[in-house]
Design an enzyme around this catalytic site. Structure first.
Site, PDB file in Angstrom:
ATOM      1  N   GLU A   2      47.625  40.292  36.446  1.00  0.00           N
ATOM      2  CA  GLU A   2      48.340  41.551  36.193  1.00  0.00           C
ATOM      3  C   GLU A   2      49.679  41.633  36.919  1.00  0.00           C
ATOM      4  OE1 GLU A   2      45.693  41.051  37.990  1.00  0.00           O
ATOM      5  OE2 GLU A   2      45.387  42.494  39.592  1.00  0.00           O
TER       6      GLU A   2
ATOM      7  N   LYS B 125      57.592  54.377  37.114  1.00  0.00           N
ATOM      8  CA  LYS B 125      58.865  55.039  36.795  1.00  0.00           C
ATOM      9  C   LYS B 125      59.366  54.749  35.378  1.00  0.00           C
ATOM     10  CE  LYS B 125      62.179  57.453  38.892  1.00  0.00           C
ATOM     11  NZ  LYS B 125      61.906  58.538  39.861  1.00  0.00           N
TER      12      LYS B 125
ATOM     13  N   CYS C 137      39.742  38.016  40.819  1.00  0.00           N
ATOM     14  CA  CYS C 137      39.713  37.873  42.278  1.00  0.00           C
ATOM     15  C   CYS C 137      38.345  38.305  42.837  1.00  0.00           C
ATOM     16  CB  CYS C 137      40.879  38.665  42.855  1.00  0.00           C
ATOM     17  SG  CYS C 137      41.232  38.216  44.529  1.00  0.00           S
ATOM     18  N   TYR C 138      38.256  39.421  43.549  1.00  0.00           N
ATOM     19  CA  TYR C 138      36.954  39.895  44.034  1.00  0.00           C
ATOM     20  C   TYR C 138      35.974  40.014  42.861  1.00  0.00           C
ATOM     21  CZ  TYR C 138      33.490  42.848  46.421  1.00  0.00           C
ATOM     22  OH  TYR C 138      32.340  43.348  46.962  1.00  0.00           O
TER      23      TYR C 138
ATOM     24  N   GLY D 271      39.766  43.251  45.133  1.00  0.00           N
ATOM     25  CA  GLY D 271      39.477  44.178  46.228  1.00  0.00           C
ATOM     26  C   GLY D 271      39.695  43.473  47.544  1.00  0.00           C
TER      27      GLY D 271
ATOM     28  N   VAL E  82      64.088  63.051  37.706  1.00  0.00           N
ATOM     29  CA  VAL E  82      63.391  62.583  36.504  1.00  0.00           C
ATOM     30  C   VAL E  82      61.924  63.043  36.485  1.00  0.00           C
ATOM     31  CG1 VAL E  82      62.740  60.534  35.174  1.00  0.00           C
ATOM     32  CG2 VAL E  82      64.824  60.506  36.538  1.00  0.00           C
ATOM     33  N   ASP E  83      61.244  62.868  37.622  1.00  0.00           N
ATOM     34  CA  ASP E  83      59.800  63.108  37.626  1.00  0.00           C
ATOM     35  C   ASP E  83      59.449  64.579  37.375  1.00  0.00           C
ATOM     36  OD1 ASP E  83      60.023  60.507  38.375  1.00  0.00           O
ATOM     37  OD2 ASP E  83      59.496  60.829  40.470  1.00  0.00           O
TER      38      ASP E  83
END
Ligand code: XMP
Length: 517
Positions: free
Chosen positions: A175, A373, A84-85, A57, A230-231
């Site tokens: 991540e 995507k 992290c946070y 965060g 595509v979406d």
């Protein structure tokens, strides 16, 4: 709704990377959900997560109003990973000390492993790993029964865990792509520590989404603005599975589409699925409103306004419609949050049909909101959509209008359509179509002198734009082989009447943009 047995809970403290944690977990075929950090203890207990991750965060745990969680969370017996946070909060709440680091560690850094710790299985003690840091605070002293498991240049405690092996903390972000071994660390947490079983697949995602949408929509009707991209195509196929006839697609021809596009899109939906598709040809209206307009911003505004007017008129004719579906993806969500007021915010306001939902009193449905995507493409494959549609390059909402510099006339549109068709055709034949983010032609507002036979010509110039990009936010110009460039240029000049010159755009974004307007 049924949740898979081995589910993970991500408590969000506002990091821009939180969704990426969920995405990594999905890559392991494991289910997770993100909830705000204030998700209550009762809810957590009822949820029965296999493991909990506390996200990063932007704030500091040292500030008096820092976001927090109840101390009891750490004694539920559920394994917890703080990132992290999340690390600093865990250490502070359990009695450790956090301090402002004298040298902030931002960006790429290196850690040295101090122990053969649970999260570092597969790596030997003493090993150095590249990691991505993004915080100014660090751990000064550890809580009781914790041990440091890695150090970094500026922090003697870059990672730690409790001796029992149930609580873990990382100062960096496992991540992100820039922590190359981060996946292994997350995998160790999920499979070795929490002993989860992988069972969550794209098919589960589809089943889950269907159930959710049916529950939300009940007997009402849903409208979806179809662009052919595509979406919106994947959204349409997914919603059709859930709702069948309760879904109507509105596909509007704004007169600014590519060659034969209106036919291609209609064919896909009619041939494959027999969906309720309403084709609205508003091209005359758009072109007459755009007549004489040359200013790029004004063009965009007119197109946005007319789109909303026409769409609203059509949507009103559909009985019992209470929902508007959109193919918003996760990067669209971050873009509009991070770059409020910037050019991206403008892009998205058109893309997401602006104030339509509020104006028409429609509730939004965005089934792809958490996906990236490439995940949408996998979903499209699972839904049986033709590859040609799944791997389409992005095409802007205002269409060819932003690729015709100067006035938009039927003649200039026709010329650009033909040139663009050649570009895409050659790029596909040469195997470059999927290697680049976009490849298209732009019609410039100037004419230049040429010679054809013995005649002097004075004709249009086409600029060729080919870019490589991950997400459209930044881009590099594509280094196409000269031979291919030559072929494209030759074909355009020979086949498209009115063009006597082709130039290649060699600018990157930033400081240029991908589109020319
Ligand atoms: P720029 O030109 O800003 O484009 O570098 C970044 C990406 O966004 C697309 N784009 C748009 N997409 N509506 C859209 O749906 C728009 O108004 C719009 N303008 C640009 C562009 O094609 C590129 O992929």
């Amino acid at each position: 709704m049924e949740r898979p047995k081995d589910s993970f809970l991500i408590l969000d403290f506002g990091s821009q990377y939180t969704q990426l944690i969920a995405r990594r977990i999905r890559e392991f075929n494991v289910y997770s959900e993100i909830h705000p950090y204030y998700f209550s203890l009762e809810e957590i207990k009822a949820w029965k997560p296999k493991g909990i991750i506390l996200s990063g965060g932007p704030a500091s745990v040292l500030s008096s109003d820092a976001y927090t969680v109840p101390l009891e969370l750490f004694s539920l017996g559920i394994p917890i990973l703080g990132i992290c946070y999340g690390m600093q909060l865990m250490c502070k709440l359990l009695g450790g000390e956090v301090e402002k680091a004298s040298h902030r560690e931002y960006g790429s850094s290196q850690i040295t492993l101090l122990e053969n710790a649970d999260l570092f299985r597969g790596f030997k003690k003493g090993k150095k790993l590249s990691v991505w840091m993004s915080h100014g605070d660090r751990i000064k002293t550890l809580p009781k029964d914790f041990i440091p498991t890695a150090k970094s240049l500026n922090s003697p405690i870059a990672t730690c865990q409790n001796k029992k092996g149930t609580l873990f903390a990382l100062q960096f972000h496992p991540e992100v792509h820039h922590t190359p071994q981060g996946k292994e660390m997350l995998s160790n947490f999920i499979f070795k520590v929490c002993k989860a079983k992988p069972s969550w697949t794209m098919k589960s995602f589809i089943d889950h989404s269907i159930e959710k949408v049916r529950h939300q929509v009940k007997n009402s009707h849903v409208i979806l603005g179809l662009s052919g991209g595509v979406d919106s195509t994947v959204t349409a196929f997914l919603l059709h599975r859930a709702l069948g006839d309760q879904l109507t697609l509105i596909f509007m021809n704004n007169g600014l589409l590519r060659l034969n596009e209106e036919q291609k899109v209609q064919d896909l939906f009619k041939n494959q699925k027999q969906m309720n598709l309403k084709y609205v040809d508003a091209s005359q209206k758009f072109l007459s409103e755009l007549k004489g307009v040359t200013d790029p911003e004004q063009k965009r505004k007119i197109i946005g306004r007319v789109f909303i007017e026409v769409f609203e008129e059509e949507a009103k004719k559909i009985p019992n419609a209470h929902f508007l579906a959109q193919g918003t993806l996760y990067p669209d969500v971050i873009e509009s949050v991070t770059f409020k007021g910037g050019p991206s915010a403008t892009i998205k306001s058109h893309h997401n049909v602006g104030g339509l939902p509020a104006r028409m009193n429609l509730e939004l449905i965005e089934p792809l909101r958490e996906l990236f995507k490439d995940e949408v493409r996998s979903l499209g494959k699972e839904l049986g959509i033709e590859e040609e549609f799944i791997y389409r390059q992005p095409f802007p909402g205002p269409g060819l209008a932003v690729r015709i510099l100067g006035e938009i006339t039927p003649e200039r549109l026709e010329l650009l359509r033909r040139a663009d068709h050649v570009v895409v055709d050659e790029i596909k034949k040469a195997g470059w179509y999927r290697k680049v983010w976009q490849s298209f032609a732009v019609l410039l507002p100037i004419k230049t002198v040429g010679v054809m036979g013995d005649e002097r010509t004075y004709e249009h110039v086409i600029a060729l734009r080919v870019v490589k990009s991950e997400d459209g936010m930044t881009a590099d110009w594509g280094e196409l082989p000269y031979e291919l460039l030559g072929k494209i240029s030759n074909r355009i000049i020979n086949e498209v009447k009115g063009v006597n010159r082709v130039v290649y755009d060699i600018s990157s974004k930033p400081p240029s943009t991908i589109e020319w307007e």
